[in-house]
Design a protein around this motif. Structure first.
Motif, PDB file in Angstrom:
ATOM      1  N   UNK A 137       0.829  -1.213   0.000  1.00  0.00           N
ATOM      2  CA  UNK A 137       0.000   0.000   0.000  1.00  0.00           C
ATOM      3  C   UNK A 137       0.859   1.256   0.000  1.00  0.00           C
ATOM      4  N   UNK A 138       1.914   1.260   0.801  1.00  0.00           N
ATOM      5  CA  UNK A 138       2.800   2.425   0.863  1.00  0.00           C
ATOM      6  C   UNK A 138       3.466   2.672  -0.481  1.00  0.00           C
ATOM      7  N   UNK A 139       3.916   1.602  -1.117  1.00  0.00           N
ATOM      8  CA  UNK A 139       4.584   1.731  -2.416  1.00  0.00           C
ATOM      9  C   UNK A 139       3.609   2.206  -3.485  1.00  0.00           C
ATOM     10  N   UNK A 140       2.402   1.659  -3.504  1.00  0.00           N
ATOM     11  CA  UNK A 140       1.434   2.067  -4.523  1.00  0.00           C
ATOM     12  C   UNK A 140       1.077   3.545  -4.372  1.00  0.00           C
ATOM     13  N   UNK A 141       0.914   4.015  -3.154  1.00  0.00           N
ATOM     14  CA  UNK A 141       0.606   5.429  -2.933  1.00  0.00           C
ATOM     15  C   UNK A 141       1.755   6.306  -3.434  1.00  0.00           C
ATOM     16  N   UNK A 142       2.993   5.874  -3.184  1.00  0.00           N
ATOM     17  CA  UNK A 142       4.150   6.656  -3.600  1.00  0.00           C
ATOM     18  C   UNK A 142       4.299   6.674  -5.121  1.00  0.00           C
ATOM     19  N   UNK A 143       4.043   5.533  -5.761  1.00  0.00           N
ATOM     20  CA  UNK A 143       4.122   5.475  -7.233  1.00  0.00           C
ATOM     21  C   UNK A 143       3.051   6.380  -7.848  1.00  0.00           C
ATOM     22  N   UNK A 147       3.888   9.491 -10.184  1.00  0.00           N
ATOM     23  CA  UNK A 147       3.340   9.504 -11.548  1.00  0.00           C
ATOM     24  C   UNK A 147       2.706  10.865 -11.847  1.00  0.00           C
ATOM     25  N   UNK A 148       1.899  11.375 -10.922  1.00  0.00           N
ATOM     26  CA  UNK A 148       1.296  12.691 -11.103  1.00  0.00           C
ATOM     27  C   UNK A 148       2.357  13.769 -11.252  1.00  0.00           C
ATOM     28  N   UNK A 149       3.398  13.682 -10.445  1.00  0.00           N
ATOM     29  CA  UNK A 149       4.481  14.670 -10.506  1.00  0.00           C
ATOM     30  C   UNK A 149       5.204  14.610 -11.842  1.00  0.00           C
ATOM     31  N   UNK A 155      -4.491  14.217 -10.550  1.00  0.00           N
ATOM     32  CA  UNK A 155      -5.646  13.340 -10.395  1.00  0.00           C
ATOM     33  C   UNK A 155      -5.580  12.557  -9.087  1.00  0.00           C
ATOM     34  N   UNK A 156      -6.720  12.420  -8.414  1.00  0.00           N
ATOM     35  CA  UNK A 156      -6.752  11.584  -7.210  1.00  0.00           C
ATOM     36  C   UNK A 156      -6.680  10.105  -7.599  1.00  0.00           C
ATOM     37  N   UNK A 157      -6.284   9.282  -6.662  1.00  0.00           N
ATOM     38  CA  UNK A 157      -6.225   7.842  -6.897  1.00  0.00           C
ATOM     39  C   UNK A 157      -7.644   7.286  -6.887  1.00  0.00           C
TER      40      UNK A 157
END
Length: 285
Positions: A137-143, A147-149, A155-157
């Motif tokens: 979960x931590x990694x997916x949030x960071x990716x 990606x947005x950056x 865009x929200x997840x």
């Protein structure tokens, strides 16, 4: 895999075999063909990981893998380019069952020859073993944030339920197609099996050979050789002939084998030996 109840699917992007469980994150980058850039996508992933732990040694390779500490593979890549669109996907080993991964990726049949791209075995490691805070979960949030950056989005997840037919019309049909024999084996490149295997009985043991050519999942030729002092030549020849024209499918081959076994004269020893031969050939499928 069959013994462990693990389903087999064949992706349309090609490439080597990938083991998936809930500890393996799968990332897919959809773009136009013009904007297809694997280097940039992997940079998103490595930057996201370094954002969580700046001293983490992760880098992409020329093969578009990602290595941890310059040695352990934590990500592999596959891609498909269409006429106007493309997608690139990669994995991230977070907390995979590595024992199971190694067990199911180990070939059960040696001697397969084809023109397909060969998988390259690599040592692997879970990110969670490197740092207990690097969970999925931590990694997916960071990716997602990286990606947005990288691409200038805000865009929200959005969580997507892959089984939601209303939101994704046709998703169940497409998933079934990737699991079906007609695609997993019926659309594979031509290949051959040339291997030696052992046959055991209560009182004896011998080496047998299998030579088989398969095209579009159909057995075009088959030659099973067993020493004549272990099994009469006509029985192994009859089994070979039964397989020609059939699918390379353990279930259909089991039916053919059962039919053949019923034709064997009442001889317990021959029945037992033929059963062992059929079982070993089916195991290699």
């Amino acid at each position: 895999m069959r013994q462990k109840g693990i389903p087999l699917a064949r992706r349309r992007s090609g490439g080597g075999t990938v083991f998936h469980d809930l500890g393996n994150v799968n990332l897919t980058f959809f773009t136009s063909k013009k904007n297809y850039d694997r280097h940039r996508n992997l940079q998103v992933v490595t930057s996201a990981l370094k954002g969580l732990r700046p001293d983490l040694d992760v880098r992409a390779t020329e093969r578009f893998d990602i290595l941890l500490n310059g040695h352990h593979k934590i990500s592999g890549t596959a891609a498909k380019l269409g006429r106007t669109a493309a997608y690139h996907h990669c994995t991230l080993l977070c907390s995979v069952d590595r024992a199971l991964l190694s067990a199911v990726l180990k070939p059960t049949c040696q001697g397969i020859k084809s023109n397909a791209t060969q998988s390259v075995p690599s040592p692997v490691k879970n990110l969670l073993d490197e740092d207990p805070t690097l969970d999925c979960d931590t990694i997916m949030d960071s990716v997602a944030s990286q990606y947005n950056t990288e691409f200038g989005f805000s865009s929200p997840v959005t969580l997507v339920d892959p089984s939601d037919e209303l939101s994704l019309p046709g998703i169940q049909r497409m998933a079934h197609e990737l699991l079906a024999w007609e695609w997993t084996f019926g659309r594979t490149p031509k290949f051959s099996i040339c291997t030696t295997f052992k046959l055991k009985d209560d009182m004896s043991i011998c080496n047998a050979t299998l030579n088989m050519d398969i095209k579009n999942g159909i057995i075009e030729s088959c030659d099973i050789e067993v020493p004549s002092d272990w099994l009469p030549v006509e029985l192994s020849r009859e089994f070979s002939l039964h397989l020609i024209g059939g699918k390379l499918c353990p279930y259909e081959t089991s039916v053919l084998a059962a039919e053949l076994l019923r034709t064997i004269p009442q001889n317990k020893e021959l029945e037992r030996k033929m059963y062992n031969l059929c079982r070993r050939v089916i195991f290699m499928m």
